[in-house]
Design a protein around this motif. Structure first.
Motif, PDB file in Angstrom:
ATOM      1  N   SER A  29     104.808 -17.888 -79.731  1.00  0.00           N
ATOM      2  CA  SER A  29     104.957 -19.268 -80.185  1.00  0.00           C
ATOM      3  C   SER A  29     106.307 -19.397 -80.870  1.00  0.00           C
ATOM      4  CB  SER A  29     103.828 -19.670 -81.135  1.00  0.00           C
ATOM      5  OG  SER A  29     103.833 -18.858 -82.297  1.00  0.00           O
ATOM      6  N   GLY A  30     106.842 -20.622 -80.888  1.00  0.00           N
ATOM      7  CA  GLY A  30     108.138 -20.832 -81.517  1.00  0.00           C
ATOM      8  C   GLY A  30     108.387 -22.288 -81.805  1.00  0.00           C
ATOM      9  N   ALA A  31     109.299 -22.542 -82.748  1.00  0.00           N
ATOM     10  CA  ALA A  31     109.646 -23.910 -83.138  1.00  0.00           C
ATOM     11  C   ALA A  31     111.062 -23.904 -83.695  1.00  0.00           C
ATOM     12  CB  ALA A  31     108.664 -24.450 -84.177  1.00  0.00           C
ATOM     13  N   CYS A  54     111.555 -29.080 -82.039  1.00  0.00           N
ATOM     14  CA  CYS A  54     110.999 -28.634 -80.773  1.00  0.00           C
ATOM     15  C   CYS A  54     109.903 -27.626 -81.064  1.00  0.00           C
ATOM     16  CB  CYS A  54     112.066 -28.017 -79.866  1.00  0.00           C
ATOM     17  SG  CYS A  54     112.752 -26.427 -80.434  1.00  0.00           S
ATOM     18  N   ALA A  55     109.015 -27.417 -80.087  1.00  0.00           N
ATOM     19  CA  ALA A  55     107.934 -26.457 -80.247  1.00  0.00           C
ATOM     20  C   ALA A  55     107.508 -25.962 -78.880  1.00  0.00           C
ATOM     21  CB  ALA A  55     106.746 -27.083 -80.972  1.00  0.00           C
ATOM     22  N   VAL A  56     107.288 -24.672 -78.773  1.00  0.00           N
ATOM     23  CA  VAL A  56     106.804 -24.098 -77.523  1.00  0.00           C
ATOM     24  C   VAL A  56     105.427 -24.678 -77.204  1.00  0.00           C
ATOM     25  CG1 VAL A  56     106.022 -21.956 -76.437  1.00  0.00           C
ATOM     26  CG2 VAL A  56     108.126 -21.977 -77.781  1.00  0.00           C
ATOM     27  N   GLY A  57     105.245 -25.154 -75.984  1.00  0.00           N
ATOM     28  CA  GLY A  57     103.969 -25.708 -75.556  1.00  0.00           C
ATOM     29  C   GLY A  57     103.854 -27.202 -75.726  1.00  0.00           C
ATOM     30  N   SER A  58     104.845 -27.828 -76.419  1.00  0.00           N
ATOM     31  CA  SER A  58     104.776 -29.286 -76.569  1.00  0.00           C
ATOM     32  C   SER A  58     106.150 -29.888 -76.270  1.00  0.00           C
ATOM     33  CB  SER A  58     104.266 -29.684 -77.953  1.00  0.00           C
ATOM     34  OG  SER A  58     105.065 -29.119 -78.970  1.00  0.00           O
ATOM     35  N   THR A  59     107.027 -29.948 -77.255  1.00  0.00           N
ATOM     36  CA  THR A  59     108.362 -30.516 -77.060  1.00  0.00           C
ATOM     37  C   THR A  59     109.346 -29.387 -76.790  1.00  0.00           C
ATOM     38  OG1 THR A  59     107.820 -32.294 -78.606  1.00  0.00           O
ATOM     39  CG2 THR A  59     110.137 -32.001 -78.055  1.00  0.00           C
ATOM     40  N   CYS A  82     113.009 -24.934 -77.167  1.00  0.00           N
ATOM     41  CA  CYS A  82     111.917 -23.996 -77.431  1.00  0.00           C
ATOM     42  C   CYS A  82     111.228 -23.684 -76.103  1.00  0.00           C
ATOM     43  CB  CYS A  82     110.902 -24.598 -78.407  1.00  0.00           C
ATOM     44  SG  CYS A  82     111.528 -24.917 -80.071  1.00  0.00           S
ATOM     45  N   LYS A  83     111.404 -22.461 -75.602  1.00  0.00           N
ATOM     46  CA  LYS A  83     110.940 -22.109 -74.273  1.00  0.00           C
ATOM     47  C   LYS A  83     110.010 -20.898 -74.313  1.00  0.00           C
ATOM     48  CE  LYS A  83     113.936 -25.003 -72.328  1.00  0.00           C
ATOM     49  NZ  LYS A  83     113.504 -26.246 -71.648  1.00  0.00           N
ATOM     50  N   ARG A  84     108.996 -20.928 -73.453  1.00  0.00           N
ATOM     51  CA  ARG A  84     108.211 -19.719 -73.200  1.00  0.00           C
ATOM     52  C   ARG A  84     108.729 -19.099 -71.911  1.00  0.00           C
ATOM     53  NH1 ARG A  84     103.284 -21.243 -74.062  1.00  0.00           N
ATOM     54  NH2 ARG A  84     102.956 -20.066 -75.981  1.00  0.00           N
ATOM     55  N   ASN A  85     109.072 -17.835 -71.980  1.00  0.00           N
ATOM     56  CA  ASN A  85     109.601 -17.129 -70.827  1.00  0.00           C
ATOM     57  C   ASN A  85     108.474 -16.652 -69.911  1.00  0.00           C
ATOM     58  OD1 ASN A  85     112.265 -17.354 -71.981  1.00  0.00           O
ATOM     59  ND2 ASN A  85     111.684 -15.679 -73.368  1.00  0.00           N
ATOM     60  N   ASP A  86     108.845 -16.223 -68.710  1.00  0.00           N
ATOM     61  CA  ASP A  86     107.839 -15.810 -67.732  1.00  0.00           C
ATOM     62  C   ASP A  86     107.007 -14.637 -68.208  1.00  0.00           C
ATOM     63  OD1 ASP A  86     108.735 -17.780 -66.032  1.00  0.00           O
ATOM     64  OD2 ASP A  86     110.001 -16.447 -64.824  1.00  0.00           O
ATOM     65  N   ASP A  87     107.566 -13.787 -69.076  1.00  0.00           N
ATOM     66  CA  ASP A  87     106.821 -12.618 -69.559  1.00  0.00           C
ATOM     67  C   ASP A  87     105.999 -12.912 -70.804  1.00  0.00           C
ATOM     68  OD1 ASP A  87     108.800 -12.890 -71.431  1.00  0.00           O
ATOM     69  OD2 ASP A  87     109.625 -10.877 -71.199  1.00  0.00           O
ATOM     70  N   GLY A  88     105.931 -14.180 -71.226  1.00  0.00           N
ATOM     71  CA  GLY A  88     105.137 -14.553 -72.395  1.00  0.00           C
ATOM     72  C   GLY A  88     105.899 -14.569 -73.689  1.00  0.00           C
ATOM     73  N   THR A  89     107.102 -14.005 -73.724  1.00  0.00           N
ATOM     74  CA  THR A  89     107.928 -14.105 -74.918  1.00  0.00           C
ATOM     75  C   THR A  89     108.485 -15.515 -75.044  1.00  0.00           C
ATOM     76  OG1 THR A  89     109.921 -13.385 -73.746  1.00  0.00           O
ATOM     77  CG2 THR A  89     108.545 -11.669 -74.761  1.00  0.00           C
ATOM     78  N   VAL A  90     109.052 -15.828 -76.196  1.00  0.00           N
ATOM     79  CA  VAL A  90     109.616 -17.154 -76.417  1.00  0.00           C
ATOM     80  C   VAL A  90     111.063 -17.039 -76.876  1.00  0.00           C
ATOM     81  CG1 VAL A  90     107.363 -18.141 -77.012  1.00  0.00           C
ATOM     82  CG2 VAL A  90     108.888 -17.339 -78.830  1.00  0.00           C
ATOM     83  N   SER A  91     111.812 -18.106 -76.634  1.00  0.00           N
ATOM     84  CA  SER A  91     113.200 -18.202 -77.074  1.00  0.00           C
ATOM     85  C   SER A  91     113.412 -19.570 -77.693  1.00  0.00           C
ATOM     86  CB  SER A  91     114.167 -18.014 -75.900  1.00  0.00           C
ATOM     87  OG  SER A  91     114.017 -16.741 -75.311  1.00  0.00           O
ATOM     88  N   VAL A  92     113.989 -19.599 -78.894  1.00  0.00           N
ATOM     89  CA  VAL A  92     114.292 -20.838 -79.607  1.00  0.00           C
ATOM     90  C   VAL A  92     115.784 -20.865 -79.898  1.00  0.00           C
ATOM     91  CG1 VAL A  92     113.887 -22.203 -81.699  1.00  0.00           C
ATOM     92  CG2 VAL A  92     111.993 -20.941 -80.636  1.00  0.00           C
ATOM     93  N   GLN A  93     116.441 -21.981 -79.572  1.00  0.00           N
ATOM     94  CA  GLN A  93     117.861 -22.141 -79.833  1.00  0.00           C
ATOM     95  C   GLN A  93     118.108 -23.494 -80.492  1.00  0.00           C
ATOM     96  OE1 GLN A  93     120.213 -19.779 -79.410  1.00  0.00           O
ATOM     97  NE2 GLN A  93     118.609 -18.379 -78.665  1.00  0.00           N
TER      98      GLN A  93
END
Length: 213
Positions: A29-31, A54-59, A82-93
């Protein structure tokens, strides 16, 4: 005070997840946000909820036009991702421009500015890592490489209590550590020992956690 420093400061912080966690459990998860403000001078207050959140899974992506908070604090254009990557990790910039606050000038302090700022984080199989950058800073002096929780104190005049603590590359982790972290490119704490003003200004916020969706 009041000195200008042009830097491209980059910092990296790490936090570890519990050893019992396995890589196939990762669902991060990330924001993120450009910044937030909650300050008071006497009876006058100024508040700004997180800007362009921003938030992973919503905005997943957001942006803001210039924002002025009260009469002293400004944020220029900014973007968050706020992105969820294909491997389940997240990246926030988080990337912003033209931050300025003149809140300290009425007390004899400097205007504090950052021409550009960035913060980010990523979750990993072993925890989370965070990074930040500042460019063209004025009002205080910082090193070219900023360690976690590097604090600059803005002193008061003639031995008076400090006007502010400015925490750069602020890293917030829970106790006990669970692999999550929050990083702020800049956190201005007004009159940390008490005085005529109080509150916090956050600039560039990114939060990541390896679990919890």
């Amino acid at each position: 005070m009041g000195r200008s420093t042009r830097i491209a400061a980059i910092a990296l912080c790490l936090a570890a997840v519990p050893a019992t966690a396995s890589a196939d459990q990762i669902s991060g998860s990330g924001a993120g946000s450009i910044g937030a403000v909650d300050i008071a001078v006497g009876q006058q207050t100024a508040h700004q909820d997180p800007i362009a959140p921003c938030a992973v899974g919503s905005t997943a992506d957001n942006r803001n036009d210039p924002v002025t908070v009260g009469t002293t604090t400004k944020f220029g254009l900014g973007t968050t991702s706020c992105k969820r990557n294909d491997d389940g990790t997240v990246s926030v910039q988080v990337s912003g421009n033209r931050f300025e606050t003149t809140i300290l000038k009425q007390f004899g302090g400097p205007a504090i500015t950052a021409r550009t700022f960035k913060s980010g984080c990523n979750s990993t199989a072993n925890g989370s890592n965070g990074s930040m950058e500042l460019g063209a800073v004025t009002g205080f002096t910082v090193p070219s490489s900023i360690p976690p929780n590097y604090t600059v104190t803005i002193p008061g005049a003639n031995g008076a209590p400090p006007l502010a603590d400015i925490v750069l590359n602020e890293l917030v982790v829970p106790s006990p550590a669970d692999g999550s972290l929050v990083t702020h490119a800049m956190h201005i704490k007004l009159f940390p020992q008490g005085g005529p003003a109080s509150g916090d200004i956050l600039v560039g916020t990114a939060a990541c956690a390896p679990y919890g969706g």
